[in-house]
Design a protein around this motif. Structure first.
Motif, short mmCIF file in Angstrom:
data_model
loop_
_atom_site.label_atom_id
_atom_site.label_comp_id
_atom_site.label_asym_id
_atom_site.label_seq_id
_atom_site.Cartn_x
_atom_site.Cartn_y
_atom_site.Cartn_z
N MET A 36 73.67 -18.01 71.59
CA MET A 36 72.86 -19.03 72.32
C MET A 36 71.57 -18.42 73.16
SD MET A 36 74.57 -21.76 72.16
CE MET A 36 73.83 -22.93 73.38
N ALA A 37 70.92 -19.19 73.68
CA ALA A 37 69.51 -18.80 74.27
C ALA A 37 69.37 -19.44 75.58
CB ALA A 37 68.71 -18.77 73.31
N VAL A 38 69.01 -18.82 76.63
CA VAL A 38 68.53 -19.29 77.99
C VAL A 38 67.03 -19.28 77.67
CG1 VAL A 38 68.06 -18.96 80.59
CG2 VAL A 38 70.39 -19.07 79.20
N LEU A 39 66.11 -20.27 77.57
CA LEU A 39 64.62 -20.00 77.64
C LEU A 39 63.99 -19.90 78.88
CD1 LEU A 39 64.02 -22.94 74.86
CD2 LEU A 39 64.08 -20.34 74.45
N MET A 40 64.66 -20.51 80.05
CA MET A 40 64.04 -20.31 81.28
C MET A 40 65.17 -21.02 82.18
SD MET A 40 61.27 -23.90 81.30
CE MET A 40 60.88 -23.66 82.89
N ASN A 41 64.82 -20.89 83.78
CA ASN A 41 65.65 -21.58 84.68
C ASN A 41 64.65 -22.95 85.01
OD1 ASN A 41 67.16 -19.38 84.44
ND2 ASN A 41 67.16 -19.06 86.63
N LEU A 42 65.57 -23.79 85.19
CA LEU A 42 64.89 -25.40 85.65
C LEU A 42 64.73 -25.44 86.72
CD1 LEU A 42 66.39 -27.73 82.76
CD2 LEU A 42 64.20 -26.42 82.58
N GLN B 81 59.34 -18.16 90.48
CA GLN B 81 60.46 -17.57 90.73
C GLN B 81 61.77 -18.39 90.55
OE1 GLN B 81 60.96 -14.44 92.89
NE2 GLN B 81 59.00 -13.89 92.22
N ALA B 82 61.71 -19.58 90.57
CA ALA B 82 62.83 -20.38 90.22
C ALA B 82 63.16 -20.59 88.99
CB ALA B 82 62.65 -21.90 90.98
N ASN B 83 62.03 -20.26 88.09
CA ASN B 83 61.88 -20.51 86.69
C ASN B 83 62.19 -19.09 85.96
OD1 ASN B 83 59.13 -22.38 87.36
ND2 ASN B 83 61.07 -23.37 86.71
N TYR B 84 62.00 -18.07 86.41
CA TYR B 84 62.18 -16.81 85.78
C TYR B 84 63.66 -16.48 85.45
CZ TYR B 84 62.00 -11.78 84.94
OH TYR B 84 61.94 -10.57 84.50
N PRO B 85 64.07 -16.35 84.30
CA PRO B 85 65.50 -16.26 83.82
C PRO B 85 66.10 -14.66 84.15
CG PRO B 85 64.29 -15.87 81.86
CD PRO B 85 63.22 -16.31 82.97
N VAL C 220 51.56 -18.66 84.98
CA VAL C 220 52.64 -18.71 85.91
C VAL C 220 52.97 -17.11 86.06
CG1 VAL C 220 55.12 -19.08 86.49
CG2 VAL C 220 53.52 -20.81 85.39
N ALA C 221 53.10 -16.62 87.19
CA ALA C 221 53.46 -15.42 87.53
C ALA C 221 54.71 -14.90 86.94
CB ALA C 221 53.25 -15.08 88.97
N VAL C 222 55.02 -13.71 86.68
CA VAL C 222 56.27 -13.30 86.08
C VAL C 222 56.74 -12.04 86.98
CG1 VAL C 222 57.45 -12.41 84.18
CG2 VAL C 222 56.04 -14.13 84.00
N PRO C 223 57.86 -12.06 87.61
CA PRO C 223 58.29 -10.63 88.19
C PRO C 223 58.35 -9.41 87.28
CG PRO C 223 59.75 -12.80 88.69
CD PRO C 223 58.67 -13.00 87.73
N ALA C 224 58.20 -8.50 87.93
CA ALA C 224 58.57 -7.11 87.06
C ALA C 224 59.89 -6.90 86.82
CB ALA C 224 57.78 -5.89 87.69
N ARG D 97 61.27 -12.06 76.61
CA ARG D 97 59.94 -11.91 76.14
C ARG D 97 59.25 -13.22 75.82
NH1 ARG D 97 58.48 -8.68 70.43
NH2 ARG D 97 56.33 -9.14 70.60
N LEU D 98 60.12 -14.03 75.28
CA LEU D 98 59.45 -15.42 75.00
C LEU D 98 58.94 -16.00 76.34
CD1 LEU D 98 60.89 -17.82 72.40
CD2 LEU D 98 60.30 -18.78 74.73
N TYR D 99 59.89 -15.86 77.33
CA TYR D 99 59.54 -16.51 78.57
C TYR D 99 58.22 -16.14 79.26
CZ TYR D 99 59.37 -17.80 83.60
OH TYR D 99 58.96 -18.52 84.49
N ARG D 100 57.98 -14.65 79.20
CA ARG D 100 56.81 -14.05 79.59
C ARG D 100 55.79 -14.61 78.96
NH1 ARG D 100 60.28 -8.85 79.94
NH2 ARG D 100 60.83 -8.66 82.20
N GLU D 101 55.77 -14.66 77.55
CA GLU D 101 54.60 -15.07 76.83
C GLU D 101 54.07 -16.69 77.25
OE1 GLU D 101 55.68 -12.18 72.94
OE2 GLU D 101 56.22 -14.37 73.01
N ALA D 102 55.20 -17.38 77.31
CA ALA D 102 55.14 -18.95 77.78
C ALA D 102 54.42 -19.09 79.12
CB ALA D 102 56.31 -19.52 77.52
N ALA D 103 54.92 -18.22 79.90
CA ALA D 103 54.45 -18.17 81.53
C ALA D 103 53.04 -17.63 81.39
CB ALA D 103 55.27 -17.27 82.46
#
Length: 382
Positions: free
Chosen positions: A81-87, A296-300, A346-350, A335-341
């Motif tokens: 399975m895959a988690v793409l993002m948090n909603l 922050q709420a969307n970052y998986p 949208v900022a991505v935490p380190a 990786r996919l999330y960061r590219e979509a962000a």
């Protein structure tokens, strides 16, 4: 970027936190990123899981624990399975029946006291409903009961009920309480049949809730489609969170028959952070349901997925400790999330782990999941 599949079939259950996928389609963020979201209203989480497996759905508004439970083969054949993002974060509740409230049970401590008295006076089984055996609501319910000394596998009977059927079953006396996403907890309060014993954010402030889930097979075959989908939903979540006016507009839309099919009055107050527990207490919540929080709420977060696995282990749904980090890395499409962000600005935490303190004082930071899973005084480990 070549989009592999232009029309993306997205499932959702009738809950307030379906808002980002609905609004991504309604506001045209999907078209902006070269796709069309085709929404499918589902009737249960089991149906969502099964349709993701058969390919009838490409992705879905899904329970965090559903994705990980399926990955680990709990209750069904394992499937990657895959988690793409948090909603979203927050916004769920545990509701107790008006019958229990009239006997003095309006929170965890008073429920435990009532149950202890009834052990001596008349033996009866208390029944509580959650929405899916490995889902978030099951884990919030079990955690909360255990934090008050009530063993969720021995002292009560837990049943599975689709979220939109919770209030009806409470009215009919089929259960003493339930854990589900809004608007159903608030609907029980409005109807005078239940009281809010606790919100999920009181159990875990800013906890992870629904995710955009898919099969790993779909993600690998359609990576550009998935990037576009995540970017569109990110933009929708950001739009919803931008103002109370936008939240009001969202509540108006998702209340309609094709989506949640309930009155806006059941949805809007808690979307705005205004809570009434039905037992005389009203407040403005510091951790209401949120859909973006600057990303922050969307970052998986990897630690979010790992937490659910620790609870599966705690309650005997897993017989052994999995490789928590490896499973989370496999499921979470960082990786996919960061590219979509980046596409959505949208900022991505380190970091990939975060630290939280839950209602019982336990601190979860993802660094030692085996020890964490074994640390609770109430558990079902072998």
């Amino acid at each position: 970027m070549q989009i592999e599949k232009k029309t993306v079939n997205i499932g959702f259950n009738p809950l307030t936190d379906c808002a980002p996928v609905v609004m991504a389609a309604m506001l045209g963020f999907d078209e902006k990123h070269g796709i069309r979201i085709a929404l499918s209203r589902e009737t249960s989480w089991a149906g969502v899981r099964d349709k993701l497996m058969t390919g009838e759905l490409d992705a879905a508004h899904a329970l965090y624990g559903l994705v990980y439970g399926t990955q680990l083969g709990i209750g069904a054949q394992p499937r990657d399975m895959a988690v793409l993002m948090n909603l979203n974060r927050n916004g769920q509740a545990i509701t107790l029946s008006r019958r229990l409230a009239e006997q003095g049970a309006t929170d965890g401590a008073s429920l435990a006291a009532l149950m202890a008295r009834n052990v001596d006076e008349n033996s009866r089984q208390y029944v509580f409903a959650q929405t899916f055996p490995t889902g978030t609501h099951a884990m919030w319910l079990y955690y909360w009961l255990a934090a008050h000394g009530i063993h969720p596998m021995k002292d009560v009977r837990a049943i599975t009920v689709p979220p939109s059927q919770m209030v009806y079953n409470l009215v009919e006396g089929h259960m003493d309480g339930f854990c589900a996403g809004d608007p159903w907890g608030h609907q029980a309060v409005l109807d005078g049949v239940g009281v809010t014993a606790t919100t999920s954010q009181q159990i875990w402030p800013d906890h992870p809730e629904k995710v955009l889930g898919a099969s790993l097979e779909f993600v690998r075959a359609h990576p550009n489609t998935c990037r576009a989908l995540v970017a569109a939903v990110l933009e929708a979540g950001r739009w919803i969170d931008a103002s109370d006016e936008n939240r009001r507009a969202t509540a108006e839309i998702i209340a309609a028959v094709p989506y949640i099919n309930t009155g806006k009055a059941a949805i809007l107050p808690r979307m705005l952070g205004r809570y009434d527990d039905g037992a005389g207490h009203a407040w403005r919540d510091e951790h209401p349901m949120c859909f973006h929080q600057g990303g922050q709420a969307n970052y998986p977060w990897l630690s979010d997925g790992m937490w659910f696995m620790t609870q599966f282990r705690r309650w005997g749904l897993l017989k052994d400790d999995p490789d928590y980090l490896a499973v989370a890395q496999s499921v979470t499409q960082l990786r996919l999330y960061r590219e979509a962000a980046e596409m959505a600005g949208v900022a991505v935490p380190a970091e990939v782990l975060r630290s939280s303190t839950l209602v019982d004082g336990h601190v979860w930071d993802g660094t030692d999941p085996e020890a964490y899973a074994a640390s609770f005084p109430v558990h079902m480990r072998n």
